[in-house]
Design a protein around this motif. Sequence first.
Motif, mmCIF file in Angstrom:
data_model
loop_
_atom_site.group_PDB
_atom_site.id
_atom_site.type_symbol
_atom_site.label_atom_id
_atom_site.label_comp_id
_atom_site.label_asym_id
_atom_site.label_seq_id
_atom_site.Cartn_x
_atom_site.Cartn_y
_atom_site.Cartn_z
ATOM 1 N N UNK A 267 0.839 -1.072 -0.068
ATOM 2 C CA UNK A 267 -0.032 0.014 -0.135
ATOM 3 C C UNK A 267 0.758 1.321 -0.078
ATOM 4 N N UNK A 268 0.224 2.292 -0.495
ATOM 5 C CA UNK A 268 1.252 3.558 -0.758
ATOM 6 C C UNK A 268 2.331 3.690 -1.580
ATOM 7 N N UNK A 269 2.635 2.933 -2.537
ATOM 8 C CA UNK A 269 3.754 2.881 -3.526
ATOM 9 C C UNK A 269 3.720 4.051 -4.247
ATOM 10 N N UNK A 270 2.648 4.824 -4.203
ATOM 11 C CA UNK A 270 2.764 5.902 -5.183
ATOM 12 C C UNK A 270 3.303 7.054 -4.429
ATOM 13 N N UNK A 271 3.449 7.154 -2.915
ATOM 14 C CA UNK A 271 3.933 8.018 -2.270
ATOM 15 C C UNK A 271 5.377 8.626 -2.595
ATOM 16 N N UNK A 272 6.233 8.056 -3.405
ATOM 17 C CA UNK A 272 7.586 8.471 -3.914
ATOM 18 C C UNK A 272 7.640 9.180 -5.090
ATOM 19 N N UNK A 273 6.342 9.330 -5.440
ATOM 20 C CA UNK A 273 6.335 10.168 -6.945
ATOM 21 C C UNK A 273 5.334 11.453 -6.480
ATOM 22 N N UNK A 274 5.904 12.513 -7.091
ATOM 23 C CA UNK A 274 4.896 13.902 -6.667
ATOM 24 C C UNK A 274 4.216 14.124 -8.180
ATOM 25 N N UNK A 275 2.999 13.337 -8.233
ATOM 26 C CA UNK A 275 2.278 13.717 -9.655
ATOM 27 C C UNK A 275 1.772 15.254 -9.477
ATOM 28 N N UNK A 276 1.362 15.713 -8.560
ATOM 29 C CA UNK A 276 0.956 17.152 -8.477
ATOM 30 C C UNK A 276 2.187 18.159 -9.064
ATOM 31 N N UNK A 277 3.133 17.797 -8.431
ATOM 32 C CA UNK A 277 4.487 18.423 -8.998
ATOM 33 C C UNK A 277 4.830 18.328 -10.248
ATOM 34 N N UNK A 278 4.670 17.227 -11.223
ATOM 35 C CA UNK A 278 4.656 16.956 -12.402
ATOM 36 C C UNK A 278 3.708 17.912 -13.194
ATOM 37 N N UNK A 279 2.399 17.994 -12.690
ATOM 38 C CA UNK A 279 1.450 18.418 -13.402
ATOM 39 C C UNK A 279 1.876 20.189 -13.361
ATOM 40 N N UNK A 280 2.496 20.769 -12.127
ATOM 41 C CA UNK A 280 2.779 22.232 -11.797
ATOM 42 C C UNK A 280 3.738 22.499 -12.928
ATOM 43 N N UNK B 73 -3.374 2.268 -13.104
ATOM 44 C CA UNK B 73 -2.761 1.142 -13.680
ATOM 45 C C UNK B 73 -2.084 0.366 -12.588
ATOM 46 N N UNK B 74 -2.222 -1.043 -12.650
ATOM 47 C CA UNK B 74 -1.416 -1.727 -11.402
ATOM 48 C C UNK B 74 0.020 -1.583 -11.762
ATOM 49 N N UNK B 75 0.898 -1.490 -10.476
ATOM 50 C CA UNK B 75 2.331 -1.549 -10.619
ATOM 51 C C UNK B 75 2.893 -2.492 -11.207
ATOM 52 N N UNK B 76 2.307 -3.736 -11.072
ATOM 53 C CA UNK B 76 2.899 -4.820 -11.659
ATOM 54 C C UNK B 76 2.828 -4.747 -13.382
ATOM 55 N N UNK B 77 2.133 -3.649 -13.865
ATOM 56 C CA UNK B 77 2.152 -3.488 -15.315
ATOM 57 C C UNK B 77 2.698 -2.083 -15.621
ATOM 58 N N UNK B 78 3.522 -1.731 -14.681
ATOM 59 C CA UNK B 78 4.267 -0.416 -14.929
ATOM 60 C C UNK B 78 3.227 0.940 -14.621
ATOM 61 N N UNK B 79 2.271 0.672 -14.015
ATOM 62 C CA UNK B 79 1.413 1.815 -13.526
ATOM 63 C C UNK B 79 1.853 2.543 -12.476
ATOM 64 N N UNK B 80 0.875 3.290 -11.961
ATOM 65 C CA UNK B 80 1.155 4.057 -10.695
ATOM 66 C C UNK B 80 0.378 3.472 -9.637
ATOM 67 N N UNK B 81 -0.820 2.999 -9.821
ATOM 68 C CA UNK B 81 -1.568 2.330 -8.810
ATOM 69 C C UNK B 81 -1.724 3.042 -7.582
ATOM 70 N N UNK B 82 -2.020 4.251 -7.831
ATOM 71 C CA UNK B 82 -2.127 5.533 -6.789
ATOM 72 C C UNK B 82 -3.146 5.360 -5.700
ATOM 73 N N UNK B 83 -3.035 6.027 -4.820
ATOM 74 C CA UNK B 83 -4.139 6.128 -3.660
ATOM 75 C C UNK B 83 -5.110 7.068 -4.229
ATOM 76 N N UNK B 84 -6.442 6.703 -3.987
ATOM 77 C CA UNK B 84 -7.400 7.712 -4.504
ATOM 78 C C UNK B 84 -7.263 9.054 -4.408
ATOM 79 N N UNK B 85 -6.857 9.658 -3.294
ATOM 80 C CA UNK B 85 -6.396 10.873 -2.916
ATOM 81 C C UNK B 85 -5.515 11.495 -3.718
ATOM 82 N N UNK B 86 -4.591 10.778 -4.095
ATOM 83 C CA UNK B 86 -3.416 11.188 -4.895
ATOM 84 C C UNK B 86 -3.921 11.499 -6.245
ATOM 85 N N UNK B 87 -4.941 10.361 -6.755
ATOM 86 C CA UNK B 87 -5.558 10.579 -8.239
ATOM 87 C C UNK B 87 -6.477 11.709 -8.058
ATOM 88 N N UNK B 88 -7.225 12.051 -7.274
ATOM 89 C CA UNK B 88 -8.116 13.348 -6.959
ATOM 90 C C UNK B 88 -7.248 14.485 -7.141
#
Length: 399
Positions: free
Chosen positions: A10-23, A60-75
């Motif tokens: 759980x929480x594998x997305x926390x290492x990537x700042x997707x909002x920062x990438x958007x900015x 997308x699941x991490x096992x297929x190269x996706x982010x599999x992010x937390x719903x709050x991260x997605x929002x």
Amino acid sequence: MSASVLTFPVGSDETIDYVGRVRALGPEILATADEIEDNRRIPKSLLDQLLAAGLYRLLIPTCYGGGEVHPVTFFNAISALAEYDGTIAWCVGQANGCAMSAASVPEEVAKEIWGDPSAIVAWGPGRGRAAPHGGGYRLSGSWMFASGGHHATWLGTQSTAILDNEGNEQFTEDGNLVTRTFYVPAEAVKWKDIWDVIGLRGTASDAFTIEDVPVTMAYSVKRDNVDEVVVKSPLYAFRAKNLYAASFSGVALGLARGILEGFKDLATDKKGKYGTVPLQDNAVAQADVAVAEARIRSASAYITSELADIYDDVCVSGALTPEQRMRIRLASTFCIQEAKVAADIAYHSAGATAIFASQPYERRYRDLHAVTQQIQGHKVHYQTVGSYLMGHEPDLTSM
């Protein structure tokens, strides 16, 4: 679905700042806004950057190269995108909802469809028929509102009836039509331009048809059927419609934020028609900004709190309850409606300036009101949730 499904971290997305990438992409998104609106397409150069930033692979699941992010991260990522452009946020959110299906198809199919970093899947409502042929089926039908579909590498065919060997539709014991959503390569479809609209023009949510295309059952899902999930992690206990609710809330609130920030910038220079001081020093304008800010912040806090709490519960239980699905629906509908009110406040406060196409309000305003017309933002959901809260059996059709 039991707690035993929780086998991925759980929480594998926390290492990537997707909002920062958007900015980081924000200035280019703003620079291409007119082109997106006029051509009803996301420019390829910008699309490539969105793909490279992983924004089309959040669910997308991490096992297929996706982010599999937390719903709050997605929002948060979708909301940030919408501050710059509603079309991009909508298309990215839609594609991610489709991509959740990667968790429900065989591994080799998931890798074929979503293994390419540039993969995008789009779908929309419609009807199709899959007639048995050899070891598979021949698929025909028509669908519409396939947002971002012109950029897609695969298309999904929702509500495709599975025919028997005599060509008849089949029904379950409960009397429901037996249907599947099949995936077909983008080159197999024929497009029809129907998207002559006033808001979210750049999504090019056009119609498409398929005629006698060969498909197999492996390239299909029963949409939002968690019993078919094969990637067992908490995110996929959520249905696509639950994450679409988060996405469209993010689009609405991001657009409202963009309108409000535009008004704040305007208020430093503009004076009211009968005023002698800038709007930023006008008591009424100050109060309007405060109220709009409170509405946006409270709505964002509401849905992120609900998504976080529910996700934590799912990590323990392994499944969404009807009550949790109702909570997501209520929060998302409330967010969309609050975003509209907040945007209306800022738009009205800007006066005649707001109606000019050169200003940062007009397109966002049209886009936001287009979002409110989509079923996710319809006020009928209040009645559905209210009925449940008052003791009636839950209607989970839209949950």
